[in-house]
Design a protein around this motif. Structure first.
Motif, PDB file in Angstrom:
ATOM      1  N   VAL A 299      45.640 -28.119  25.729  1.00  0.00           N
ATOM      2  CA  VAL A 299      46.778 -28.519  26.544  1.00  0.00           C
ATOM      3  C   VAL A 299      46.476 -28.179  28.002  1.00  0.00           C
ATOM      4  O   VAL A 299      46.240 -27.015  28.342  1.00  0.00           O
ATOM      5  CB  VAL A 299      48.065 -27.790  26.100  1.00  0.00           C
ATOM      6  N   ARG A 300      46.468 -29.175  28.857  1.00  0.00           N
ATOM      7  CA  ARG A 300      46.157 -28.972  30.278  1.00  0.00           C
ATOM      8  C   ARG A 300      47.412 -29.120  31.118  1.00  0.00           C
ATOM      9  O   ARG A 300      48.187 -30.060  30.934  1.00  0.00           O
ATOM     10  CB  ARG A 300      45.099 -29.968  30.760  1.00  0.00           C
ATOM     11  N   ARG A 301      47.602 -28.178  32.053  1.00  0.00           N
ATOM     12  CA  ARG A 301      48.683 -28.268  33.026  1.00  0.00           C
ATOM     13  C   ARG A 301      48.135 -27.710  34.340  1.00  0.00           C
ATOM     14  O   ARG A 301      48.049 -26.497  34.523  1.00  0.00           O
ATOM     15  CB  ARG A 301      49.907 -27.488  32.583  1.00  0.00           C
ATOM     16  N   GLY A 302      47.772 -28.643  35.227  1.00  0.00           N
ATOM     17  CA  GLY A 302      47.132 -28.211  36.468  1.00  0.00           C
ATOM     18  C   GLY A 302      45.792 -27.568  36.158  1.00  0.00           C
ATOM     19  O   GLY A 302      44.962 -28.128  35.438  1.00  0.00           O
ATOM     20  N   ALA A 305      44.671 -24.187  31.162  1.00  0.00           N
ATOM     21  CA  ALA A 305      44.307 -24.858  29.916  1.00  0.00           C
ATOM     22  C   ALA A 305      44.593 -23.915  28.753  1.00  0.00           C
ATOM     23  O   ALA A 305      44.142 -22.758  28.744  1.00  0.00           O
ATOM     24  CB  ALA A 305      42.848 -25.262  29.927  1.00  0.00           C
ATOM     25  N   THR A 344      43.276 -33.661  23.158  1.00  0.00           N
ATOM     26  CA  THR A 344      43.697 -33.159  24.468  1.00  0.00           C
ATOM     27  C   THR A 344      45.068 -33.701  24.818  1.00  0.00           C
ATOM     28  O   THR A 344      45.381 -34.871  24.544  1.00  0.00           O
ATOM     29  CB  THR A 344      42.685 -33.567  25.558  1.00  0.00           C
ATOM     30  N   ALA A 346      47.248 -34.080  28.280  1.00  0.00           N
ATOM     31  CA  ALA A 346      47.194 -33.964  29.734  1.00  0.00           C
ATOM     32  C   ALA A 346      48.579 -33.763  30.326  1.00  0.00           C
ATOM     33  O   ALA A 346      48.736 -33.173  31.393  1.00  0.00           O
ATOM     34  CB  ALA A 346      46.545 -35.203  30.337  1.00  0.00           C
ATOM     35  N   ASP A 347      49.628 -34.262  29.639  1.00  0.00           N
ATOM     36  CA  ASP A 347      51.003 -34.153  30.126  1.00  0.00           C
ATOM     37  C   ASP A 347      51.885 -33.668  28.976  1.00  0.00           C
ATOM     38  O   ASP A 347      52.411 -34.480  28.196  1.00  0.00           O
ATOM     39  CB  ASP A 347      51.483 -35.509  30.644  1.00  0.00           C
ATOM     40  N   PRO A 348      52.069 -32.356  28.825  1.00  0.00           N
ATOM     41  CA  PRO A 348      52.833 -31.814  27.690  1.00  0.00           C
ATOM     42  C   PRO A 348      54.245 -32.358  27.576  1.00  0.00           C
ATOM     43  O   PRO A 348      54.723 -32.672  26.481  1.00  0.00           O
ATOM     44  CB  PRO A 348      52.836 -30.307  27.964  1.00  0.00           C
ATOM     45  N   ALA A 349      54.943 -32.498  28.698  1.00  0.00           N
ATOM     46  CA  ALA A 349      56.322 -32.993  28.677  1.00  0.00           C
ATOM     47  C   ALA A 349      56.397 -34.403  28.123  1.00  0.00           C
ATOM     48  O   ALA A 349      57.243 -34.738  27.286  1.00  0.00           O
ATOM     49  CB  ALA A 349      56.925 -32.925  30.072  1.00  0.00           C
ATOM     50  N   SER A 351      54.180 -35.839  26.238  1.00  0.00           N
ATOM     51  CA  SER A 351      53.738 -35.839  24.846  1.00  0.00           C
ATOM     52  C   SER A 351      54.888 -35.513  23.906  1.00  0.00           C
ATOM     53  O   SER A 351      55.094 -36.170  22.888  1.00  0.00           O
ATOM     54  CB  SER A 351      52.599 -34.823  24.670  1.00  0.00           C
TER      55      SER A 351
END
Length: 357
Positions: A299-302, A305, A344, A346-349, A351
């Motif tokens: 999970v990537r946020r800025g 990770a 992966t 890239a955008d948890p919200a 997703s």
């Protein structure tokens, strides 16, 4: 000196008089499939006679007539590396060749009684007319059509085989001159392969417009991967069941696989018979994630990770966005498959929002 010069002139005249000649007949009859130079032309001289077996055309199966054009004969002579300076090639602009085989003629008679015309006119003038403007100005309708077809198919001229179905009226249109600006050629096809209707319009000086729709059957010769041993769905492609071969593709059902390296080791998506050209759609995408697998999800946020684990709710190939479930929270989310049992976000919200809808 005067006698020597006179003798030299006589020698030149004698040489010119003995020049070999190939004179194209306006009509000929043949038996069998192959059409040779000796079938369609009168040959005079020792050099010309050695070319009598040179193939200049063929009689398609079920056809009773073909038209071999003068330019086609010239092209075959050039391809055979014949020294044209030693030959005089002249005669009719085209030769109408009639099959003398009884079986073919019988088939033609039965079809004619039913009101169906299956006379085939063959045109294999594969010339790049755009290279030479002078040739383009003097080209025939069949040459202009062929030029348009191989450009539409994205093929080299010598890889296409073009035939036309019709009668004497069709032959007359195909042999007619087609100056640029006075004749319009429009193939009604996106691929230029298979059965291609071609609209031809001729504009006369008095403003009259003549129009006809010709049907061209286009086959493309390609070097591609071909099945040499039966393959079942899910079987792997190996050197034992596929090989490189040159085949004729009549329709664009898909993209042919051009190299063995592109498919060896991969699984077939369907059962394939011997002789089938392998297309891209026949390759079964390798599943990197299977339903029920526990998958490592990044999970990537800025710059941050985080690694977590999710259970795949469906199968996925590389690049596919599929549904996962968090076994602890029972929440569902979407992630992109990136490798074997890896994905992966890239955008948890986004997703989570997609999974909840």
């Amino acid at each position: 000196m005067r006698y020597i010069l006179f003798g030299f002139i006589l020698l030149l005249l004698a040489m010119g008089a003995s020049a070999d000649t190939i004179r194209l007949h306006p009509q000929a009859a043949v038996s069998g499939v192959g059409i040779t130079l000796g079938d369609v032309a009168e040959l005079e001289g020792a050099t010309a006679l050695t070319l009598r077996t040179l193939r200049v055309g063929r009689m398609p199966v079920g056809a009773s007539e073909v038209v071999v054009q003068f330019s086609t004969v010239q092209r075959h002579l050039e391809e055979a590396a014949v020294n044209l300076s030693q030959l005089t090639v002249k005669g009719a602009r085209s030769c109408r060749v009639v099959s003398s085989d009884g079986a073919t003629n019988q088939t033609q008679t039965e079809e004619d009684e039913q009101g169906v015309s299956h006379v085939v006119v063959v045109s294999d003038d594969m010339l790049d007319l755009a290279v030479d403007p002078e040739v383009s100005l003097e080209s025939s309708v069949s040459q202009r059509i062929t030029e348009a077809l191989y450009r539409l198919a994205g093929a080299e001229p010598d890889s296409l085989e073009v035939t036309y179905r019709g009668g004497r009226d069709t032959a007359a249109w195909l042999n007619a001159p087609a100056p640029r600006g006075l004749v319009e050629i429009r193939p009604q096809s996106r691929t230029g392969l298979g059965r291609v209707p071609v609209r031809v319009r001729r504009f006369d000086a008095d403003g009259a417009v003549h129009e006809i729709t010709l049907t061209a059957d286009v086959v493309r010769q390609v070097e591609t991967v071909v099945v040499v041993s039966p393959i079942g769905r899910g079987d792997r492609f190996t050197l034992d069941n596929v090989a490189m071969q040159r085949v004729a593709l009549g329709q664009a059902h898909g993209t042919p696989v051009a190299t063995l390296d592109a498919l060896l080791g991969q699984a077939a998506s369907a059962s394939l018979r011997v002789g089938t050209a392998v297309l891209a759609k026949h390759l079964q995408p390798d599943l990197l994630v299977k339903r029920g697998d526990l998958v490592t999800v990044l999970v990537r946020r800025g710059r941050l990770a985080i690694r977590t684990v999710g259970r795949a709710a469906e199968n996925g190939v590389k690049g596919a966005v599929i549904t996962f479930r968090n076994d602890e929270t029972r929440e569902h989310f979407y992630a992109t498959v990136t490798g074997p049992r890896t994905a992966t976000i890239a955008d948890p919200a986004a997703s989570l929002s997609l999974a909840q809808n």
